[in-house]
Design a protein around this motif. Structure first.
Motif, PDB file in Angstrom:
ATOM      1  N   LEU C 196       0.822  -1.208   0.000  1.00  0.00           N
ATOM      2  CA  LEU C 196       0.000   0.000   0.000  1.00  0.00           C
ATOM      3  C   LEU C 196       0.860   1.263   0.000  1.00  0.00           C
ATOM      4  O   LEU C 196       2.024   1.245   0.381  1.00  0.00           O
ATOM      5  N   ASP C 197       0.249   2.366  -0.384  1.00  0.00           N
ATOM      6  CA  ASP C 197       0.996   3.617  -0.329  1.00  0.00           C
ATOM      7  C   ASP C 197       1.058   4.103   1.119  1.00  0.00           C
ATOM      8  O   ASP C 197       0.353   3.608   1.997  1.00  0.00           O
ATOM      9  N   LEU C 198       1.920   5.077   1.337  1.00  0.00           N
ATOM     10  CA  LEU C 198       2.219   5.498   2.708  1.00  0.00           C
ATOM     11  C   LEU C 198       0.982   5.924   3.488  1.00  0.00           C
ATOM     12  O   LEU C 198       0.786   5.520   4.625  1.00  0.00           O
ATOM     13  N   LEU C 199       0.141   6.739   2.842  1.00  0.00           N
ATOM     14  CA  LEU C 199      -1.028   7.239   3.550  1.00  0.00           C
ATOM     15  C   LEU C 199      -1.931   6.094   3.961  1.00  0.00           C
ATOM     16  O   LEU C 199      -2.411   6.025   5.083  1.00  0.00           O
ATOM     17  N   MET C 200      -2.132   5.172   3.021  1.00  0.00           N
ATOM     18  CA  MET C 200      -2.990   4.035   3.295  1.00  0.00           C
ATOM     19  C   MET C 200      -2.381   3.176   4.395  1.00  0.00           C
ATOM     20  O   MET C 200      -3.083   2.701   5.281  1.00  0.00           O
ATOM     21  N   GLN C 201      -1.043   3.035   4.370  1.00  0.00           N
ATOM     22  CA  GLN C 201      -0.366   2.272   5.415  1.00  0.00           C
ATOM     23  C   GLN C 201      -0.688   2.842   6.781  1.00  0.00           C
ATOM     24  O   GLN C 201      -1.090   2.125   7.693  1.00  0.00           O
ATOM     25  N   ARG C 202      -0.514   4.166   6.886  1.00  0.00           N
ATOM     26  CA  ARG C 202      -0.732   4.798   8.197  1.00  0.00           C
ATOM     27  C   ARG C 202      -2.174   4.610   8.642  1.00  0.00           C
ATOM     28  O   ARG C 202      -2.435   4.322   9.804  1.00  0.00           O
ATOM     29  N   SER C 203      -3.099   4.751   7.701  1.00  0.00           N
ATOM     30  CA  SER C 203      -4.489   4.674   8.151  1.00  0.00           C
ATOM     31  C   SER C 203      -4.850   3.245   8.531  1.00  0.00           C
ATOM     32  O   SER C 203      -5.606   3.018   9.470  1.00  0.00           O
ATOM     33  N   ILE C 204      -4.274   2.275   7.841  1.00  0.00           N
ATOM     34  CA  ILE C 204      -4.539   0.880   8.207  1.00  0.00           C
ATOM     35  C   ILE C 204      -3.939   0.586   9.578  1.00  0.00           C
ATOM     36  O   ILE C 204      -4.553  -0.078  10.421  1.00  0.00           O
ATOM     37  N   ILE C 205      -2.739   1.106   9.808  1.00  0.00           N
ATOM     38  CA  ILE C 205      -2.100   0.904  11.113  1.00  0.00           C
ATOM     39  C   ILE C 205      -3.004   1.443  12.219  1.00  0.00           C
ATOM     40  O   ILE C 205      -3.216   0.806  13.257  1.00  0.00           O
ATOM     41  N   ARG C 206      -3.553   2.624  11.979  1.00  0.00           N
ATOM     42  CA  ARG C 206      -4.426   3.221  12.996  1.00  0.00           C
ATOM     43  C   ARG C 206      -5.650   2.319  13.236  1.00  0.00           C
ATOM     44  O   ARG C 206      -6.045   2.068  14.369  1.00  0.00           O
ATOM     45  N   LEU C 207      -6.205   1.801  12.131  1.00  0.00           N
ATOM     46  CA  LEU C 207      -7.364   0.916  12.262  1.00  0.00           C
ATOM     47  C   LEU C 207      -7.019  -0.358  13.030  1.00  0.00           C
ATOM     48  O   LEU C 207      -7.794  -0.836  13.848  1.00  0.00           O
ATOM     49  N   ILE C 208      -5.847  -0.886  12.736  1.00  0.00           N
ATOM     50  CA  ILE C 208      -5.450  -2.125  13.418  1.00  0.00           C
ATOM     51  C   ILE C 208      -5.344  -1.876  14.912  1.00  0.00           C
ATOM     52  O   ILE C 208      -5.844  -2.657  15.737  1.00  0.00           O
ATOM     53  N   ARG C 209      -4.731  -0.754  15.250  1.00  0.00           N
ATOM     54  CA  ARG C 209      -4.584  -0.391  16.660  1.00  0.00           C
ATOM     55  C   ARG C 209      -5.963  -0.299  17.331  1.00  0.00           C
ATOM     56  O   ARG C 209      -6.197  -0.842  18.414  1.00  0.00           O
ATOM     57  N   GLN C 210      -6.853   0.359  16.610  1.00  0.00           N
ATOM     58  CA  GLN C 210      -8.199   0.565  17.139  1.00  0.00           C
ATOM     59  C   GLN C 210      -8.911  -0.765  17.378  1.00  0.00           C
ATOM     60  O   GLN C 210      -9.487  -1.019  18.420  1.00  0.00           O
ATOM     61  N   ILE C 211      -8.826  -1.617  16.371  1.00  0.00           N
ATOM     62  CA  ILE C 211      -9.490  -2.915  16.469  1.00  0.00           C
ATOM     63  C   ILE C 211      -8.883  -3.757  17.564  1.00  0.00           C
ATOM     64  O   ILE C 211      -9.584  -4.416  18.338  1.00  0.00           O
TER      65      ILE C 211
END
Lengths: 330, 337, 350
Positions: C196-211
């Motif tokens: 994934l691109d950087l922005l998408m990476q960061r947002s997925i990371i945030r989602l993973i943390r949240q979940i």
């Protein structure tokens, strides 16, 4: 995997080959030649199918070139009529109804067949490569026109068209017949080359050539062709097989005049006389069949052995074997 | 939009083929007019045959009047054929090419349908099993066998089969589509006899054709087995049987749908020799008779019909592929070649 | 619920002991995971960092006992479910495997696109997974829709789509939802953001943390990208040459890395604030699994290496300190001055 990238992004490994501006174009070209042509051939040669296929093809080439000097031409009364095989050295494969040696017939059939194969395979490969690369590389209107042409050529059922053409024009030169036999088989190859070229076209090194102002023919020859060479080779082999199937069929049907010997003619004679004789006469039918199937089996083996070069998975597996790293990760 | 484009392309191709046949007729040494004149003169003697009568006869046979300019001839020829009028047969006196084709086509279609279905059924099953046992002795053996049968021309197999099973052993009939004297109809005897006569021609196509299908299926399946989603499916707990059928089998099979349609074209072409060997009264047989008798309308008519059949098959493959394989959205359409 | 930020492991969900993955190669045995030992704490996010060919994907596969043939997995991996007895992961029957994999321990792969069957709709993947595990499909599909919605996806639309109709980020999120649909306790993620691109990476990371926070998930997050896990992991374990060379709380590992390799890794990481001339790749090549160097496997590339390093392989847990930060190096004390960190500051989310 064990490459020298120590930063964490395992990006393009091609970078390592073109680092700095020291590498000249010819070096790059040599490298590409190695990567695109020599390495695949080396890989292919390691396959038993390629080896066996090549040896079979070589055998037929020798039969077509040296053979006629070693074996007497087939004539009436080389032996007794319908002598079985393996009885005499002067007619090792037996004789036909008029006492001509089958071995002679088979050997003397080979040179015209080889000529047809050569002409047909060269013609279809060259036409296909030109049409495919130009249409894939240029795109636009040229592409549309060439693609539509290939589509039309591909749709027409081959054998009936060939029979019509031969019936109308009655060609006698084996080279011309070879070309007739592939009259529309170049189209399929052109289409697949086109799609190969489409993917190559966008590679960065082609783009570089374009920006540097290289002419289209130069780019096609220097950058595109080396990449599709193995592919072209296989299709050369496949169209050769098509020529055999077609030519023997036409000979069998009696459409080609001007040749006294062909496996198809022998087949026809053997078959038309089959009803008269017992099962013992089957050798007359079987030997020309072996001649036909043998050559085409050789070509199929060769093509199958080299085809794996285009299966990315097998190719990758091979690359791993070369690097000797375990099949794991990334 | 895509459908329109494909239909347009098919139409252009069809007209191009008609044009080729027109060119061929014109290119024939002497041309049909001379041939017909010679025929008429032979029948009636040299007197009493006017040039205009020859021309109108030629038009009846070939769909164009040789006395008109070439472009008018061409136009007449194309429009007549597009209207479904293929002209009169010269060698089969009094019969239109259309009626001959209608008589012959069902037999060819019958033969080819059975042969193609069997070829693909055998090839696909064998290929899938080979892929699952990749590297085993069974796989190696079957691969060699497949490559071998793939290098046997179907007519060579046909000759061998006829030689052994009809001429020498008299197990199967040597020629024809049903026994002489049998009343055609939907009777069990007749149907059985038709299949009995079709056995050898079908066998020669299937025996030489399944190898290529098997090799393709094997390659496709092996590639699928190596895909990530197969591994993920195993981890998700999907049973191996379901993976073999729903994942590997289906995904390896779908791209072969177009192969199936294309092989229809190939087999139509092949029917020429096959029907000659078995004296099977299908299209190919009539095509050869037409050529031998210099019956231009008949041979061109059959050629055009065969092309049209292939064209329709490819068109169907093209237009329906998107429906059976979700990977291809209808708009793009996978190229059928 | 505020999750704890673990420093040491006091309630292990995984105990990995002497775990080895080896392949028989023509030129000898290739150990792509070499007797590793590590514990994973319940509810933590463990970042496993390593470069290509360091054995990190093998570690992921080992946790699911899913090493592909002809790899051989040996050692002990004990899984402690929330309730019930400890499970010896490497000695399970077919039936038990089915009950653990995906139901208790699930996995997300890199390349989400290729993790879905291209001829099956996303929804069918969910339904199939629920059905083969004998879950209530209807109830499960409701959960799937919730999961997708939590991941900011239009659940109905996504379920009706075929894999190729989704973008990279969408299919990655759909795959995460698929891996959670059976409500596992552990999620092993192997480079889930690599494509994934950087922005998408960061947002997925945030989602993973949240979940992870919402569902009390334990996550083993495997990546080559050290800064990426900085924002996600509670602890970080660094793999080099098929062994863990450093394990510790994320913040400590990033700011006070003890192992010269980890520090070199940090120095080689592109960063906006680092001047370009200070960014340097690590000299030399990663070792080949068949011939890992004797002694400390990092010694050929290490500026500190001496005769001891060439001879003795430094153990990881010589003595576990209070903060749980350990490194496998003979000269831990000398590392900071010899390999200074060029990176000034690592941002760790608070």
């Amino acid at each position: 995997m064990a490459e020298t990238n120590s930063t964490f992004d395992a990006t393009d490994d091609r970078d390592s080959t073109s680092d700095g501006s020291a590498a000249t174009r010819s070096e790059l070209y040599k490298e590409w030649l190695d990567v695109a042509v020599l390495a695949p051939l080396r890989i292919a040669w390691n396959d038993w199918r390629t080896k066996t296929g090549s040896l079979i093809i070589l055998f037929y080439v020798l039969m077509g070139t040296v053979g006629p000097y070693l074996v007497p031409a087939p004539t009436q009364g080389q032996g007794p009529q319908l002598a079985g095989p393996f009885q005499s050295m002067s007619y090792p494969l037996g004789t036909n109804k008029i006492g001509a040696s089958l071995l002679s017939e088979i050997v003397y059939s080979t040179p015209p067949v080889l000529k047809m194969i050569l002409a047909g395979a060269v013609f279809s490969t060259v036409v296909a490569t030109i049409v495919g690369t130009v249409s894939g590389y240029k795109g636009g209107i040229i592409d549309s026109v060439l693609t539509t042409l290939s589509d039309i050529a591909m749709t027409i059922p081959g054998l009936p068209l060939i029979i019509l053409l031969i019936a109308v024009f009655e060609p006698e030169s084996p080279y011309l017949i070879g070309i007739f036999l592939v009259i529309n088989s170049w189209a399929g190859l052109a289409r697949s080359i086109r799609s190969q070229v489409l993917s190559i076209r966008d590679h960065s090194y082609v783009e570089v050539s374009r920006i540097m102002g290289a002419s289209t023919p130069k780019i096609i020859v220097d950058d595109v062709l080396p990449n599709i060479m193995p592919y072209v080779l296989i299709n050369f082999v496949n169209s050769a097989r098509g020529v055999i199937f077609g030519s023997v069929a036409l000979f069998y049907l009696g459409f080609l005049s001007g040749f006294s010997n062909n496996w198809g003619i022998t087949l026809n004679e053997a078959f038309t006389n089959a009803a008269i004789y017992s099962l013992d006469g089957i050798y007359w039918l079987v030997f020309p069949m072996i001649a036909i199937v043998g050559l085409s089996f050789g070509l199929v083996l060769f093509a199958q052995g080299t085809e794996k070069l285009f299966n990315p998975r097998i190719r990758a597996r091979h690359a791993e074997a070369v690097d000797d790293t375990a099949p794991y990760e990334e | 939009m895509y459908i329109l484009k494909r239909l347009g392309q098919a139409f252009v191709t069809f007209v191009a083929v008609i044009t080729v046949t027109f060119g061929l007729i014109r290119a024939m040494p002497g041309g049909p007019a001379d041939y017909i004149r010679a025929r008429v003169m032979r029948n009636r003697g040299s007197e009493g045959v006017s040039m205009s009568e020859i021309n109108s006869l030629t038009e009846a046979y070939t769909n164009f009047d040789p006395s008109t300019p070439v472009y008018v001839q061409y136009f007449d020829y194309v429009t007549n054929i597009l209207q479904g009028n293929l002209g009169q047969s010269v060698s089969f006196a009094g019969q239109s090419v259309n009626s001959l084709i209608i008589k012959a086509a069902p037999w060819t279609i019958f033969l080819l349908t059975i042969a193609i279905l069997l070829t693909f059924a055998v090839g696909i099953v064998l290929g899938a099993v080979m892929a699952y046992r990749e590297g085993s002795r069974f796989d190696t053996g079957s691969t060699v066998l497949s490559m071998f049968v793939n290098s046997v021309p179907y007519y060579v197999a046909a000759l061998l089969l006829v030689y052994v099973f009809s001429i020498q052993l008299s197990i199967f009939p040597q020629s024809g589509n049903y026994a002489v004297g049998l009343e055609p109809g939907l009777t069990p005897i007749f149907i059985a006899d038709v299949f009995y006569h079709a056995a050898l021609p079908v066998a020669s196509l299937v025996l030489t054709g399944f190898g290529g299908v098997a090799i393709t299926m094997r390659g496709n399946s092996i590639q699928e087995i190596g895909e990530d989603y197969i591994r993920v499916a195993h981890l998700r707990g999907v049973p191996g049987r379901r993976i073999a059928v729903r994942y590997v089998g289906r995904n390896a099979l779908l791209p072969m749908y177009t192969n199936l349609m294309i092989s229809v074209g190939f087999m139509f072409g092949g029917s020429v020799i096959l029907e000659q060997i078995f004296a099977y009264p299908g299209l190919g047989n009539y095509l050869l008779q037409g050529i031998h008798a210099r019956d231009y309308p008949l041979m061109m008519g059959i050629f055009i019909v065969i092309t049209a059949a292939v064209l329709i098959c490819i068109l169907i493959a093209d237009l329906t592929y998107g429906l059976i394989d979700p990977r291809v959205s209808a708009g793009e359409g996978k190229e059928a070649y | 619920m505020q999750r704890k930020r673990t420093k040491t492991v006091d309630d292990p969900i995984f105990e990995v002991r002497d775990t080895t993955v080896s392949f028989d190669m023509e030129r000898g045995e290739s150990k792509v995971l070499n007797e590793v030992n590590i514990d994973v704490d319940r509810g933590e996010v463990l970042g496993v960092v390593g470069e290509s060919g360091s054995g990190k994907s093998m570690f992921a596969s080992a946790l699911l006992d899913a090493v592909v043939d002809p790899g051989v997995l040996t050692g002990d991996i004990t899984f402690h479910p929330e309730s019930g007895e400890a499970i010896d992961l490497l000695n399970l029957s077919q039936e038990q495997v089915k009950q653990v994999r995906w139901e208790e321990i699930s996995m997300v792969f890199q390349g989400a696109m290729s993790s879905f069957n291209p001829t099956m709709s996303i929804g069918d993947h969910f339904r199939e997974t629920l059905a083969v595990h004998d879950y209530d499909v209807e109830e499960g599909m409701e959960r799937a829709e919730e999961l997708l919605a939590d991941l900011y996806l239009e659940s109905e639309q996504v379920l009706d789509s075929y894999p190729h109709e989704l973008s990279g980020g969408m299919s990655q999120r759909a795959l995460i939802a698929l891996s959670l649909v059976l409500e596992p306790e552990v999620l092993v993620m192997d480079e889930p953001t690599a494509a994934l691109d950087l922005l998408m990476q960061r947002s997925i990371i945030r989602l993973i943390r949240q979940i992870a926070d919402e569902r009390d998930l334990t996550i083993v997050f495997i990546t080559h990208d050290l800064p990426l896990v900085a924002n996600l992991a509670d602890r970080i374990a660094v793999l080099y040459a098929f062994e863990f060379v450093e394990v510790g709380p994320a913040y400590e590992v990033l700011t006070e890395a003890k192992h010269p390799y980890t520090r070199a890794l940090l120095n080689s990481t592109p960063n906006l604030e680092t001047p370009r001339e200070q960014m340097r790749p690590i000299e030399g090549a990663a070792p080949d699994p068949v011939s890992v160097p004797n002694g400390c496997s990092y010694h050929p590339r290490c500026p500190l290496a001496d005769a001891t390093c060439e001879r003795d392989d430094p153990p990881l847990e010589s003595d576990t300190p209070e903060d749980g930060h350990v490194a496998a190096c003979h000269y831990v004390e000398k590392v900071p001055e010899t390999v200074p960190l060029t990176l000034q500051e690592v941002k760790v989310n608070e």
